[in-house]
Every structure is written in C-alpha cells, then in structure tokens.
Design a protein around this motif. Structure first.
Motif, short mmCIF file in Angstrom:
data_model
loop_
_atom_site.label_atom_id
_atom_site.label_comp_id
_atom_site.label_asym_id
_atom_site.label_seq_id
_atom_site.Cartn_x
_atom_site.Cartn_y
_atom_site.Cartn_z
N GLN B 369 0.85 -1.19 0.00
CA GLN B 369 0.00 0.00 0.00
C GLN B 369 0.88 1.23 0.00
O GLN B 369 1.92 1.26 0.67
N TYR B 416 -3.13 -10.50 -3.81
CA TYR B 416 -4.44 -9.88 -3.95
C TYR B 416 -4.33 -8.36 -4.06
O TYR B 416 -3.35 -7.76 -3.67
N ARG B 417 -5.40 -7.81 -4.61
CA ARG B 417 -5.44 -6.36 -4.75
C ARG B 417 -5.73 -5.71 -3.39
O ARG B 417 -6.44 -6.26 -2.57
N THR B 418 -5.14 -4.55 -3.18
CA THR B 418 -5.45 -3.77 -1.98
C THR B 418 -5.76 -2.35 -2.42
O THR B 418 -5.42 -1.95 -3.53
N VAL B 419 -6.41 -1.59 -1.53
CA VAL B 419 -6.61 -0.18 -1.86
C VAL B 419 -5.23 0.49 -1.84
O VAL B 419 -4.39 0.15 -1.03
N ASP B 420 -5.04 1.40 -2.77
CA ASP B 420 -3.77 2.14 -2.86
C ASP B 420 -2.57 1.24 -3.16
O ASP B 420 -1.46 1.51 -2.71
#
Lengths: 418, 464
Positions: B369, B416-420
């Motif tokens: 992030q 996995y995708r994360t915010v930012d």
C-alpha cells in the motif's frame, strides 16, 4: 409460512424500536448473503474489526459492480466531489490529513477543548428554553438544535447567519431520511434541493471570505493550510464542510436521544450521573456500544476475494458491517444485552475503526457527555411519556424521531461547572 | 506438597521478589496482586526513581515538551510491595533462594522474577567515553543531562548509530534547530531492524530534514580538548567532524552481569526462558521458581520457528510481565504461554513508524500500500513463502490486518489487490538485511538458536 429475509426484517420499520433480537439471529450466521447479488452482512465483533482494517475493503462507490440503489444508500445529489468518507487512499488520506490539521492534534490540539465553555453555554441555553413546560421533546427541543449550533461555531458561521444556516440544514437532513424520500413529495424534495444549493453558495462565499481574512475557525484553517499537502480546493472544502455537517449531525442527535432514553430506562445510572458527572465518560462509551447511532456500515465493497469463516466473499461484493450486532457479540462482551457503564470490558465499534474511524469522535463524545450530564442535573423527576418512542425511518442512523418526557420542574442553571 | 496445594500456600503467604523496578517489574507486581497473590512482595531496582516510562525520553523530553521528572508510569492498582530502590542486585543463590544486594543484604524468595532489562551500550574506549559532552540515552538521568546540554545550544550534535534511538535523537535535535551529524556503519538508518529498502527511505528522511548523515562509516575515535571536553569525532573514512556533543547510540547490553556464577542460563544475549517465562539454568534445564520478563528475556516463539527472541519492545514487556506473574502463582495446567506478537513504534521527523512481526527474518519485502517515494506506505516482509512481518510509515491503521496475516501464516508474495496498491508494489524485492555474521548494532530483535516444539501448542497451519 415463510418469513421475510432477515436483512429485510432488519431494515423493516416495524422492527426499528428493537432490532437487537434480529441482530442476535444474524450473528448465528456471522457471514450472511441471503439473496443473490445482495450484500454480505458481517455481524461478529472480531470479524467486523478485522474487516475495518482490511486493505481489500474499499469505501469508494466506484468499486461497486452492482448499482448503488438499495434503500440504505445515501443520495449523492450534492453536486460536489465525494468527501473523504467515500474515498480510498491516497485521496482519502490527503483530504483527511488536511481536515485534521484544522481540527485536532498535533496542529490544533485545543480546537475541541476550547469549545468546552461554548458547548456548556449552548446546552444551558437550550435547557433554559424549556421554560415552565412539564412535557419536553428531547429530540426537537434539545438534541436536534444542539449539534448544528456546535458545527456552526466550529466552522465559523457568524452568529447572525445561524438561523438561516440551520434552516437549510434542517431541510437537507429531513430530505435524507428514507421516509421523506419514499413519500417523494416533489414539492418538498425541490425545496430541499434548493436548500442544498443555497447552503453550498453560502459556504462558498464564507470560504472566500475566510481565505481573505482568516479567523480562528476550521474554515479558515482548511483554506489557508500551508502544510505539506497544500490547501484543499474550494470544492473540496465544501465537500468536507457538508460531510461534517451531515455526518456530524444526525449521529449526535441520535447519540444524545438514545442516551437519554437509555438512562430513563436504567434510572440507577441516571441518579448516579446526577451525583457524579465524571460517570458521563463511561456512560457515553457504553452507549456507543449498547445503542450505537450508526447501526451498520452499508457502503463498503471488496476489491479482492475475501475468505471469512470458510466463506469466500467474491471480489466486487457489497459488504454490510453490522456494528450494532458486533457490539452485542457475547464472544467479545460479557452479558452483552445489559447496559452497564461499569463493565471492565468497556469498548465498542460505535465509531468504527481503521482509516475511516469517526473523524468527529472527540467532539461527539464531549457533546454527549455535556448534554446528558446537564439534562439529568436540571430535569426534576424526568420520565418517559411513551416507551418505545416513535423512531425515524432510517435503519442505518437509528434513533427516536421524538423523545417526549414529563418532568416536575426544570431547575435553574447554577454556575456552569465546565 | 502437591502442586495445587503448594500454589495455594504460595498465593496466600509466599514471598515473591522482583528484581528490576521498571515497566515489566511494575506491571508484574500489579498482575500478581490482580491474580490474588496475598503474600509478601519486594521490588528491587538499581535506579533511585519510581518506575517511569522510557519512550518519551528520546522524543518529547528532548524536545522540552515533557519534563523528564514527570514520566512516571501510571499505577494500575495497589501493589502493597516493599520497594528497594537505588540498590542493585549483585548476586543470586538459586539453592538457598536468596538475592544478594549491593548493600550486603540478602532477600529470600519462594519465587523470583528477573526483569532487569538492558542498559545503553557505552562507547567502548573508556577514556573517550569519560569526555565531557559524551552521552548515552537510556535512563531518566541520561535524558536530564542530554536535554540540559541540548538546551545550551551546542554548535553541533554528533550521533553515533542510526538505530531507532539514534534516529529519534537526531530528529529531536533537528526540531530544536541544532546541527546534527549521524554516523552509521550500515548503508542507512534502521537497516538492522528494517532492512536496506526501508533504510534507504529513512536515509532520505534524515537528509531531507537537514541531518548530515554519514553511512558506511565507523567512528574511530573521539577527541577532547585540554579541559576534557569533547571537540571532534574521527571517522573511518578519514574525515573529522567538529562537535561539542556526542550521543553514543549503539544499542543495548542486557543486564545479566549480576547473575555470573549463579548457574542460570544468562549471558550477553539475555536470560533464556521457556514460553511460560521460566528461566533455564546453564545446563538448559528449566527452573520452576525463577521467572524472566521484559527486555532481558529470551523466549521461544512458536510463530517464528520457535526461535528465541529478545524483544526490546514496550508492549512485549507489559505482556510478558503479565504472563510471568500469572504463571508464578499458578499450577502447571493453568499456566499460559507468552505469545505476544512483536510490535514496536517510533516517531521521528514527523513520521510515525510502526512494525509487527519480525522484519529481520524477512528475505523479501513488497510495498502493498502506498509508496516509498511518498514515505507513506505499508511494506510486507516474506520468509519462506509466508508473511512474517510488516512495517508502516504513516499508515499504522492497517497493521492489525497484517498482524492477522502473520498469525495465520498467510502466503507471500501478497497477490491480492489492496486499496492504494501502486505499480511499484506488484513484485517483491530483496529486503536488504546485512549479513548476520557481520557485527551490527541496534536491531530490536536478535535471533538465535532453536528449542524443541512445545507439543501442547496448536497453531493454525498455513493454508498454502
């Protein structure tokens, strides 16, 4: 006989006065998706806490795969860019950092504390306004006018403009309630839309004024900020101010109204608070657990698959974090359905957690502590006229629409202690 | 006497002695009383002060925002203890169950808790360490002396060692407007604790805040003037830095010297104990009446390969003190393991740095992030295909999530995708820890040895 789905029963107005048995039922399936395409409701304390810190969860409406059309979503009719409540990092962080520089430590450590005397005066004035009445509506006559007055002082709205300002806010807040939206009186909705525009124009003008001649208020700080992130744009200041208004208003009304209702239902604490104002701190924390003003967070989505208790919540799903259910989770709280400000395991999800943790929490705490302390100190023999009281439509921001109480007398205010 | 009966007697009228009257000692004393211990309780501390909090000493105290006299630790409950402050323990007789004190007195015990912590590693050349203007920072008295000297506006402060304490001192000096030079043996600050990738960010942080940072150098000598005041530091690259204050920040030494010859398994790395905080004797056999807690303890952690970890962390001292106290007055079956997740924080140059897990075990790091360049990020460390630690710069609200990932043995790299999530964070890179065989200073975690697995513990295995 088939029963309506549980989530629909929770949002059903018929259950507004006491949704807690439904939350207990909900916790039996701690990750529940009842209908295809519907939200996943998460209801146990530790799961909610985990998801509040989970970077796979987004608050940005842009991530919704399904349209944002259920009855719990807020109308986004402000014409303003989204506030930080509905944004993810890094934009969220930037705006919240700038907002915080005008609101709390380390840059404005005394902003809230310096309002203490002002808040006490507002509270005293409102209670004085009860006059000789023997019956009082705590919502209309106290809890409702209080927070908006506070926000005016905080932002720096001049006294002479306050009545106008409050008029607009009342209309806007009323229009947010699902009751009004569903009844859909076009005349009223137009009026509310009008109020929104006027409020926006008023604030824009005030922002410009403060940019030219800064004063010791939040708007001046927001536009004059020279921190590492620079200042907010005028539109961003407007979004932020409207967010503080809307998010800080009804939640505080509900906290105070729920608080008074709960104290009247548990008179031993009402009496103890009258003797010991310091107890207000514990009472307000326990209230935030027992009757949280925000019952659930319906607007989060996941940007990746999340496995929880053996269930895979697929990417793009909407997730409801049912704070009020987690707050009564026996896995976390002993005897969770008991209102007990003395409990050793005091704690709650009432303000959320993680990066979106309630921005106004320090102010809300102070407002509720002062309000409840003064109400019980000055109202002689207060008692509920009706129990349960009539509730607002809103299932998310849950609270009484009216809280009518009878009193023997309103005691005169003595020297203000605060 | 059967186990259960003995512990009942112990709780009622036993004698417990705690050596070390700082954070761990105080919290253990409180936990003993909270757990129902009604016998006699003695706390022995070599400093004359009541227990005080150390983290502010390198931060608010140096900035003059907090008085060093007012960092007392809050008392959480009555301890009803006999306090022997200002008297060091000098010896231990495990057979006779007595602690010897510097004033010649001996204190008998039925159960002993050792929480003597660490002290600042002094400058190794004694005559140079004696020069006026040369400081270390560990105790309240150290902080008082250093603060007084900083307040006198020295022309330059020279900090030896850019670990956490050294970096915080440099930060406080810059905030006071003082010129600062920092000399660090590694390629950047915090490298021992957080690796080279984060060290490079920390180096930028120092330099952007006006610190004269010298990396890859050692200090070969401190030079005094005719009056015995320090006036310059000589570096291994041949350069000389004029300075009138030197702060030696070379990490810590564990306070175990007083146990020499006691038969306890104590040495420069601390006192080895089991997960229940019981000390080992030098033969590797666990004792049942000597317990250890806090910075001085080395304790096997099941989540980290059962390695013996010494953690100089505030939160560890509190948690371990509570477990030790509980186990001291509990019979076998009721005892608890100390399973604290390593976590620490630091505040420097306006940045909040926080870490969970054991970064030094990480082979690789990825920025899941935010961004290194913005100095706002979360970095995740991987060890043999699982998440082993995480560090955040101004992003601490996410760390609870990564702590759970560590506890669950979640897979690394983080796919996995994360915010930012930024493009720079898509692939892992070497974490950049120095070769452990080379001497370094200031890591907050030391790793050594293995112990046999405690079969009573069950952990959720990794899912991959």
């Amino acid at each position: 006989m088939t029963q309506a789905p549980l989530l629909r029963r929770i949002t059903d107005y018929a259950n507004r006065a006491d949704p807690y048995p439904l939350y207990e039922e909900l916790r039996r399936t701690p990750v529940l998706q009842e209908e295809e395409g519907g939200p996943y409701a998460v209801s146990s304390y530790y799961d909610i806490l985990g998801l509040l810190h989970d970077p796979r969860i987004s608050s940005d409406a842009a991530h919704l795969t399904a349209p944002d059309d259920d009855e719990l979503s807020e109308p986004e009719a402000t014409g303003l860019p989204p506030s930080f409540l509905r944004l993810d990092p890094p934009e969220h962080d930037r705006l919240r950092r700038i907002a915080n520089r005008s609101f709390g430590p380390p840059h404005r450590p005394h902003r809230i504390d310096s309002l203490r005397g002002e808040l006490a005066r507002i509270v005293t004035g409102l209670i004085d306004g009860f006059g000789d009445a023997r019956q009082i509506d705590v919502v209309d006559q106290f809890a409702h006018p209080f927070p908006v007055t506070v926000i005016c002082r905080l932002l720096g709205v001049p006294r002479e403009d306050e009545p106008r300002f409050r008029g607009w806010v009342d209309l806007i807040v009323a229009a947010l309630d699902p009751e009004t939206r569903q009844s859909g009186d076009p005349q009223f909705l137009r009026t509310a839309q009008e109020a929104r525009m006027q409020l926006g124009m008023y604030l824009a003008e005030l922002v410009e004024q403060r940019a030219r001649e800064p004063r010791d208020d939040m708007l001046s700080d927001l536009v004059a900020d020279h921190g590492p992130d620079g200042a907010m744009s005028t539109m961003e200041v407007l979004s932020t101010a409207v967010l503080l208004l809307i998010a800080g208003h009804e939640t505080t009304v509900n906290l105070i109204a729920n608080g008074m209702l709960t104290l009247l239902r548990h008179p031993e604490f009402l009496h103890r608070l009258r003797e010991d104002p310091a107890l207000s701190v514990r009472i307000v924390e326990e209230l935030l657990r027992y009757e949280p003003p925000v019952q659930l967070l319906p607007q989060r989505t996941c940007v990746a698959d999340i496995e929880l208790r053996g269930i895979t919540i697929p990417k793009g799903s909407r997730i409801w974090l049912v704070l009020a259910a987690g707050n009564r989770d026996p896995e976390r709280f002993r005897d969770p359905d008991r209102f007990d400000p003395d409990r050793e395991d005091l704690g709650h999800l009432g303000f959320g957690s993680g990066i979106h943790i309630c921005f106004g929490a320090p102010l809300a705490r102070l407002e509720a502590q002062l309000a409840l302390t003064e109400l019980v100190r000055r109202l002689d023999n207060p008692r509920l006229v009706e129990d349960p009281p009539p509730y607002r439509q809103n299932a998310v921001l849950r609270g009484p629409r009216h809280l009518r109480i009878a009193v023997d007398a309103v005691r005169p205010s003595e020297a203000v202690r605060f | 006497m059967p186990d259960e009966e003995y512990h009942e007697w112990l709780r009622r009228e036993g004698r417990i002695v705690i050596v070390g009257a700082s954070l761990a000692g105080l919290r253990a004393a409180e936990a003993l009383r909270a757990g129902g211990f009604a016998g006699s309780l003695t706390l022995i501390g070599d400093e004359p002060h009541e227990p005080y909090d150390r983290p502010p000493l390198s931060k608010a105290v140096l900035l003059g925002k907090a008085s060093p006299e007012h960092t007392e630790l809050p008392r959480l409950r009555r301890t009803d203890a006999t306090w022997r402050l200002g008297v060091a323990a000098t010896g231990l007789d495990m057979t006779a169950k007595r602690v010897r004190l510097a004033d010649g007195e001996e204190v008998p015990y039925d159960r002993l808790l050792i929480a003597t912590g660490v002290r600042a590693r002094p400058w190794p050349k004694e005559d140079e360490a004696q020069l006026d203007g040369v400081f270390v920072l560990r105790t309240r008295d150290d902080a008082v002396r250093l603060h007084r000297r900083l307040a006198a506006s020295p022309r330059r402060v020279f900090v030896i060692g850019a670990g956490f304490t050294g970096s915080e001192i440099a930060s406080a000096c810059r905030a006071r407007g003082l010129a600062v030079t920092v000399a660090e043996r590694a390629d950047g600050p915090l490298v021992g604790a957080l690796g080279g990738v984060i060290g490079a960010v920390a180096a930028d942080l120092h330099r952007d805040n006006g610190v004269d940072l010298r990396t890859g150098v050692t200090v070969t000598g401190l030079e005094g003037d005719a009056t015995g005041r320090v006036r310059a530091a000589h570096l291994s690259d041949g350069s000389v830095v004029d300075t009138d204050v030197v702060v030696v920040s070379l990490g810590a030494i564990r306070n175990t010297d007083w146990l020499k010859g006691s038969g306890l398994g104590a040495g420069p790395r601390g006192i080895a104990c089991d997960a229940g905080c019981r000390a080992f004797d030098f033969r590797g056999i666990v004792t049942d009446d000597v317990f250890v807690a806090g910075d001085v303890a080395r304790c096997p952690h099941p989540l980290f390969g059962y390695q013996f970890l010494s953690l100089e962390h505030w939160g560890n001292a509190v948690a371990q003190a509570e477990v030790a106290a509980h186990n001291m007055i509990s019979a076998g079956a009721d005892r608890r393991p100390h399973l604290w997740m390593p976590a620490f924080w630091s505040s420097q140059f306006g940045v909040n740095i926080k870490s969970v897990g054991v970064p030094a075990m990480g082979e690789e790091i990825m920025i899941t992030q935010g961004s290194l360049a913005e100095r706002r990020f979360v970095g995740v460390y991987g060890h043999q295909g699982r998440v082993i630690a995480a560090v955040s710069f101004d992003n601490s609200r996410w760390l609870d999530f990564y702590q759970q990932q560590i506890e669950r043995g979640a897979p690394f790299p983080v796919e996995y995708r994360t915010v930012d999530r930024r493009p720079e964070g898509r692939a892992p890179m070497p974490a950049g820890f120095p070769d452990p065989s080379l001497p370094t200073h200031g890591p907050t975690v030391t790793l050594s040895g293995y112990s046999p697995a405690d079969r009573q513990l069950v952990f959720t295995p990794a899912r991959h």
